[in-house]
Design a protein around this motif. Structure first.
Motif, PDB file in Angstrom:
ATOM      1  N   LEU A  80      -4.014  -0.915  -4.036  1.00 57.50           N
ATOM      2  CA  LEU A  80      -3.419  -1.881  -1.883  1.00 57.50           C
ATOM      3  C   LEU A  80      -4.918  -1.331  -1.043  1.00 57.50           C
ATOM      4  O   LEU A  80      -5.802  -1.248  -1.880  1.00 57.50           O
ATOM      5  N   PRO A  81      -4.754  -2.229  -0.224  1.00 57.48           N
ATOM      6  CA  PRO A  81      -6.433  -2.105   0.740  1.00 57.48           C
ATOM      7  C   PRO A  81      -6.549  -1.017   1.173  1.00 57.48           C
ATOM      8  O   PRO A  81      -5.567  -0.054   1.473  1.00 57.48           O
ATOM      9  N   LEU A  82      -8.110  -0.858   1.675  1.00 57.56           N
ATOM     10  CA  LEU A  82      -7.720   0.873   2.920  1.00 57.56           C
ATOM     11  C   LEU A  82      -9.182   0.262   3.399  1.00 57.56           C
ATOM     12  O   LEU A  82     -10.235  -0.484   2.959  1.00 57.56           O
ATOM     13  N   TRP A  83      -9.239  -0.180   4.203  1.00 50.07           N
ATOM     14  CA  TRP A  83      -9.957   0.091   5.573  1.00 50.07           C
ATOM     15  C   TRP A  83     -11.236   1.072   6.183  1.00 50.07           C
ATOM     16  O   TRP A  83     -10.289   1.050   6.422  1.00 50.07           O
ATOM     17  N   ALA A  84     -11.917   0.291   6.874  1.00 50.71           N
ATOM     18  CA  ALA A  84     -12.942   1.712   6.018  1.00 50.71           C
ATOM     19  C   ALA A  84     -13.816   0.456   7.610  1.00 50.71           C
ATOM     20  O   ALA A  84     -14.406  -0.159   7.130  1.00 50.71           O
ATOM     21  N   ASP A  85     -14.734   1.546   8.833  1.00 51.03           N
ATOM     22  CA  ASP A  85     -15.416   1.692   9.566  1.00 51.03           C
ATOM     23  C   ASP A  85     -16.246   2.163   9.972  1.00 51.03           C
ATOM     24  O   ASP A  85     -16.620   3.033   9.902  1.00 51.03           O
ATOM     25  N   LYS A  95     -11.031 -12.518   8.491  1.00 54.23           N
ATOM     26  CA  LYS A  95      -9.400 -12.710   9.030  1.00 54.23           C
ATOM     27  C   LYS A  95      -8.094 -11.778   8.120  1.00 54.23           C
ATOM     28  O   LYS A  95      -8.069 -11.608   7.789  1.00 54.23           O
ATOM     29  N   LEU A  96      -9.016 -12.463   6.748  1.00 48.64           N
ATOM     30  CA  LEU A  96      -8.516 -11.800   5.356  1.00 48.64           C
ATOM     31  C   LEU A  96      -8.315 -10.113   5.277  1.00 48.64           C
ATOM     32  O   LEU A  96      -6.945  -9.553   5.076  1.00 48.64           O
ATOM     33  N   GLY A  97      -9.216  -9.076   5.575  1.00 47.73           N
ATOM     34  CA  GLY A  97      -9.238  -7.935   5.269  1.00 47.73           C
ATOM     35  C   GLY A  97      -8.216  -6.992   6.347  1.00 47.73           C
ATOM     36  O   GLY A  97      -7.867  -6.128   6.652  1.00 47.73           O
ATOM     37  N   LEU A  98      -8.033  -8.237   7.686  1.00 45.41           N
ATOM     38  CA  LEU A  98      -7.486  -7.923   9.114  1.00 45.41           C
ATOM     39  C   LEU A  98      -6.056  -7.748   9.236  1.00 45.41           C
ATOM     40  O   LEU A  98      -5.224  -7.089   9.891  1.00 45.41           O
ATOM     41  N   VAL A  99      -5.557  -8.788   7.885  1.00 45.05           N
ATOM     42  CA  VAL A  99      -4.293  -8.604   8.248  1.00 45.05           C
ATOM     43  C   VAL A  99      -3.511  -7.871   7.538  1.00 45.05           C
ATOM     44  O   VAL A  99      -1.759  -7.146   7.986  1.00 45.05           O
ATOM     45  N   PRO A 100      -3.814  -7.012   6.726  1.00 39.74           N
ATOM     46  CA  PRO A 100      -3.247  -5.392   6.418  1.00 39.74           C
ATOM     47  C   PRO A 100      -3.484  -5.016   7.641  1.00 39.74           C
ATOM     48  O   PRO A 100      -2.555  -3.976   7.974  1.00 39.74           O
ATOM     49  N   VAL A 101      -4.268  -4.612   8.438  1.00 40.25           N
ATOM     50  CA  VAL A 101      -4.462  -3.841   9.992  1.00 40.25           C
ATOM     51  C   VAL A 101      -3.490  -4.484  10.612  1.00 40.25           C
ATOM     52  O   VAL A 101      -2.796  -3.348  11.589  1.00 40.25           O
ATOM     53  N   ALA A 102      -2.854  -6.088  10.999  1.00 36.08           N
ATOM     54  CA  ALA A 102      -2.112  -6.598  11.826  1.00 36.08           C
ATOM     55  C   ALA A 102      -0.500  -5.360  11.084  1.00 36.08           C
ATOM     56  O   ALA A 102       0.084  -5.290  11.589  1.00 36.08           O
ATOM     57  N   GLY A 103      -0.491  -5.772   9.341  1.00 40.05           N
ATOM     58  CA  GLY A 103       0.758  -5.436   8.666  1.00 40.05           C
ATOM     59  C   GLY A 103       0.958  -3.442   9.244  1.00 40.05           C
ATOM     60  O   GLY A 103       2.087  -3.844   9.364  1.00 40.05           O
ATOM     61  N   LYS A 104      -0.103  -2.422   9.495  1.00 40.51           N
ATOM     62  CA  LYS A 104       0.242  -1.297  10.007  1.00 40.51           C
ATOM     63  C   LYS A 104       0.696  -0.707  11.291  1.00 40.51           C
ATOM     64  O   LYS A 104       1.618  -0.281  11.940  1.00 40.51           O
ATOM     65  N   GLY A 105       0.184  -2.303  12.193  1.00 41.75           N
ATOM     66  CA  GLY A 105       0.919  -2.275  12.972  1.00 41.75           C
ATOM     67  C   GLY A 105       2.428  -2.226  13.499  1.00 41.75           C
ATOM     68  O   GLY A 105       3.271  -2.168  14.545  1.00 41.75           O
ATOM     69  N   ARG A 139       2.570 -12.250   5.751  1.00 42.73           N
ATOM     70  CA  ARG A 139       2.441 -13.412   4.087  1.00 42.73           C
ATOM     71  C   ARG A 139       1.705 -14.772   3.996  1.00 42.73           C
ATOM     72  O   ARG A 139       0.788 -15.399   3.070  1.00 42.73           O
ATOM     73  N   ARG A 140       1.935 -15.852   5.027  1.00 41.82           N
ATOM     74  CA  ARG A 140       1.714 -16.943   4.928  1.00 41.82           C
ATOM     75  C   ARG A 140       0.333 -17.413   4.775  1.00 41.82           C
ATOM     76  O   ARG A 140      -1.068 -17.725   4.594  1.00 41.82           O
ATOM     77  N   PRO A 187      -9.196 -12.656  -4.294  1.00 42.14           N
ATOM     78  CA  PRO A 187      -7.609 -12.560  -5.271  1.00 42.14           C
ATOM     79  C   PRO A 187      -7.449 -11.029  -4.905  1.00 42.14           C
ATOM     80  O   PRO A 187      -6.635 -10.689  -5.107  1.00 42.14           O
ATOM     81  N   ASN A 188      -8.277 -10.118  -5.166  1.00 45.65           N
ATOM     82  CA  ASN A 188      -8.113  -8.755  -5.273  1.00 45.65           C
ATOM     83  C   ASN A 188      -7.999  -8.788  -4.025  1.00 45.65           C
ATOM     84  O   ASN A 188      -6.612  -7.380  -3.670  1.00 45.65           O
ATOM     85  N   SER A 189      -8.256  -8.651  -3.159  1.00 50.01           N
ATOM     86  CA  SER A 189      -8.026  -8.404  -1.857  1.00 50.01           C
ATOM     87  C   SER A 189      -6.184  -9.824  -0.704  1.00 50.01           C
ATOM     88  O   SER A 189      -5.728  -8.460  -0.047  1.00 50.01           O
ATOM     89  N   VAL A 190      -6.177 -10.911  -1.527  1.00 47.20           N
ATOM     90  CA  VAL A 190      -5.034 -11.461  -1.485  1.00 47.20           C
ATOM     91  C   VAL A 190      -4.217 -10.690  -1.824  1.00 47.20           C
ATOM     92  O   VAL A 190      -2.816  -9.987  -1.288  1.00 47.20           O
ATOM     93  N   ALA A 191      -3.755  -9.936  -3.605  1.00 44.37           N
ATOM     94  CA  ALA A 191      -2.672  -9.613  -4.060  1.00 44.37           C
ATOM     95  C   ALA A 191      -2.691  -7.688  -3.254  1.00 44.37           C
ATOM     96  O   ALA A 191      -1.140  -7.521  -3.191  1.00 44.37           O
ATOM     97  N   ALA A 192      -3.876  -7.633  -3.275  1.00 44.50           N
ATOM     98  CA  ALA A 192      -3.023  -6.045  -2.274  1.00 44.50           C
ATOM     99  C   ALA A 192      -2.915  -6.093  -0.917  1.00 44.50           C
ATOM    100  O   ALA A 192      -1.858  -5.249  -0.656  1.00 44.50           O
ATOM    101  N   GLY A 193      -2.891  -7.461   0.274  1.00 42.52           N
ATOM    102  CA  GLY A 193      -2.100  -7.450   1.150  1.00 42.52           C
ATOM    103  C   GLY A 193      -1.018  -7.686   0.914  1.00 42.52           C
ATOM    104  O   GLY A 193      -0.129  -7.548   1.812  1.00 42.52           O
ATOM    105  N   HIS A 194      -0.254  -8.240  -0.340  1.00 42.76           N
ATOM    106  CA  HIS A 194       0.823  -8.379  -0.368  1.00 42.76           C
ATOM    107  C   HIS A 194       1.524  -7.139  -0.800  1.00 42.76           C
ATOM    108  O   HIS A 194       2.137  -7.229  -0.378  1.00 42.76           O
ATOM    109  N   ALA A 195       0.478  -6.430  -1.928  1.00 38.77           N
ATOM    110  CA  ALA A 195       1.406  -5.246  -2.132  1.00 38.77           C
ATOM    111  C   ALA A 195       1.373  -4.489  -0.783  1.00 38.77           C
ATOM    112  O   ALA A 195       2.518  -3.404  -0.708  1.00 38.77           O
TER     113      ALA A 195
END
Length: 227
Positions: free
Chosen positions: A100-105, A160-170, A196-197, A208-216
């Motif tokens: 699973l992804p974890l975002w940190a600033d 942009k890829l890393g921010l997809v889960p951040v948008a999912g959080k919203g 997902r698209r 690849p692991n970031s994409v898979a983690a985003g889907h998870a």
């Protein structure tokens, strides 16, 4: 907890373990004068979906060479120094832990310019740093900004890829005005399908692991919203 947020205990547990490991490494580094949680953790408003904001104060000599601790190596790292005042540094990173992804600033400030924002939770302080009446956002916006580093197309895509889960959080929180590649009146199912698209668009170019983690991560959002 944000009233509309759906619990995500697995995310919270992974984040807690990551924070414990990071804090231990920060304490063990003699070049680190202190560290604090900022953002929602600094104000006590964090929920299971919250990302992490960390303010780290380092010796002036270590500012340019400083790399945040990484008990799990980041899959995406973006130089974000342009978000802070001149003389400071910043990084935005995505980590993948247990799939699973974890975002940190990360906000990295030298001792000579440091003061603890009014809305942070100080983890430790070896230097007696003063507390500021300004919030972190106000501190970051004060004075002349640090010039940005050049970003190539690969870095732009990675961000942009890393921010997809951040948008999912919203979407999980059903946050009003959540930004994303969907119409404002779209259902949450349509919102997640659009995200997902985006992930699939990055399947060839992104880690690849970031994409898979985003889907998870989006699977967790769907599970939370379907209850």
């Amino acid at each position: 907890m944000t009233p509309a947020a759906r619990p995500a205990p697995r995310l919270a547990a992974l984040r807690s373990r990551w924070l414990d490991a990071v804090t231990a490494e920060l304490r063990d580094d003699p070049a680190v004068a202190g560290a604090a949680l900022a953002g929602s953790f600094g104000t006590g408003r964090a929920d299971d979906w919250s990302d992490v904001d960390l303010l780290v104060v380092v010796s002036d000599a270590r500012l340019d060479g400083y790399a945040p601790p990484a008990p799990v190596e980041p899959v995406i790292t973006i130089d974000a120094r342009h978000n802070g005042p001149r003389g400071t540094r910043g990084l935005s990173s995505q980590y993948v832990t247990d799939g699973l992804p974890l975002w940190a600033d990360w906000y990295v400030h030298p001792v000579s310019l440091a003061s603890w924002p009014s809305d942070c939770d100080v983890l430790f302080d070896r230097h007696g740093i003063e507390r500021s009446p300004l919030t972190l956002s106000e501190q970051l916006a004060s004075g002349e900004p640090e010039p940005p580093t050049p970003k190539g197309p690969d870095e732009e895509r990675a961000l942009k890829l890393g921010l997809v889960p951040v948008a999912g959080k919203g979407v999980a929180r059903r946050s009003p005005g959540t930004a994303g590649p969907y119409a404002p009146d779209a259902t949450w199912e349509q919102q997640l399908a659009a995200l997902r698209r985006l992930l699939d668009d990055f399947a060839v170019l992104g880690p690849p692991n970031s994409v898979a983690a985003g889907h998870a991560y989006l699977d967790l959002v769907a599970d939370a919203l379907s209850r």
